[in-house]
Design an enzyme around this catalytic site. Sequence first.
Site, mmCIF file in Angstrom:
data_model
loop_
_atom_site.group_PDB
_atom_site.id
_atom_site.type_symbol
_atom_site.label_atom_id
_atom_site.label_comp_id
_atom_site.label_asym_id
_atom_site.label_seq_id
_atom_site.Cartn_x
_atom_site.Cartn_y
_atom_site.Cartn_z
ATOM 1 N N SER A 1 112.578 -11.154 37.946
ATOM 2 C CA SER A 1 111.170 -11.501 38.120
ATOM 3 C C SER A 1 111.038 -13.003 37.891
ATOM 4 O O SER A 1 111.917 -13.632 37.279
ATOM 5 C CB SER A 1 110.304 -10.748 37.103
ATOM 6 O OG SER A 1 108.987 -11.272 37.046
ATOM 7 N N TYR B 1 108.110 -7.561 28.774
ATOM 8 C CA TYR B 1 108.634 -7.660 30.136
ATOM 9 C C TYR B 1 109.517 -8.894 30.285
ATOM 10 O O TYR B 1 110.612 -8.825 30.850
ATOM 11 C CB TYR B 1 107.461 -7.712 31.112
ATOM 12 C CG TYR B 1 107.848 -7.639 32.564
ATOM 13 C CD1 TYR B 1 108.311 -6.447 33.115
ATOM 14 C CD2 TYR B 1 107.719 -8.738 33.395
ATOM 15 C CE1 TYR B 1 108.660 -6.360 34.457
ATOM 16 C CE2 TYR B 1 108.064 -8.666 34.735
ATOM 17 C CZ TYR B 1 108.529 -7.482 35.263
ATOM 18 O OH TYR B 1 108.872 -7.411 36.592
#
Length: 359
Positions: free
Chosen positions: A212, A225
């Site tokens: 990401s 995350y």
Amino acid sequence: MAALPMVRVALLVAFSVFLTLILGFGLPSVLNLFARWCGFPEASVTESVVLLYALFVLYVAMPRLPRGTVKVEGKAVLITGCDTGFGLALAKHFHKLGFTVFAGCLFKDGEGAKELESLHSEKLKVVELDVCSEEQVSQALRFVTANLDELEKGLWAVVNNAGISTFGEVEFTTMDTYKQVSEVNLWGTIRVTKAFLPLIRRAKGRVVNIASMYGRMGNALRSPYCVSKYGVEAFSDCLRYEMKVWGVKVSVVEPGNFIVATGILTRDIVTTTAEKLWKEAPPGVQEDYGKAHFEQYMALMRSYCNSGQREIEPVLDDITDAITSERPYTRYNPMEPHWWIRMQIMTHLPAAISDRLYF
């Protein structure tokens, strides 16, 4: 709080002026020195600006240059997290390209698995796969091994796509949440990779890990995350160094904001997560932060539900290139321009500057 946007605007303007001065006065001098070192005539300011712009166009604006394409015939790929989102789209996409696809689904009887099975193709096989389960990963390995057309050629690619996301400030986030997110995003990626790596080495194939933009830069409310995706980045780098001698290519795909395209964050999810965060927070944390502060951040998360790119094709294109190009890139950045610029600023400039600009 009302003065913050004005401060940010002022900082951005000041930073732009600073860059303009650097480029206007410093760049020509640097290029002149470089030109003399190479034995060329000194460059003028105009030539310097033109050269800089040309380099920018080559790096950012030009389409991806062709680097050769591998033959699809006889090749198989394993994709995790095919229940929804990127994984479901990837399974259908690579099946259409002619690959044999092993689609790992968390729920064998879920909607995603049923949609894939409805294609009734011998070249698309649904595999029940919870990346957190050693047993299911081992079972998936046995299934893939038994169903490869030519076992001696191995498995061409693994796409570690399975992942989950959440949000919340550090003091509102439990250790169980940190462990849960990393168990899927990081340890699941490592678990699947280790299991299938012998088959990948046999094929001199590919490992593609979906990280990401938050694996390259942090953000408030996203620490669980970010921690997991930073780990994926580090694991991928180490694996790439080790696999070079085996002829295996390792790539990382760093998607930006695809909330709308994937439906990974909805208002219902925000509401449910917010209730859990507040309920599980220690009383002292609730008192110190206050309900108003908490609700302000939850409203911010709700505002993200309709943000981001609406099509997932940029991600599909990059993963396809990583698997089919003879010379895939180390990293792919399918994201909107403003996120790409932010990532460059936060990873290349001093933190004192990027923190002022974005936080």
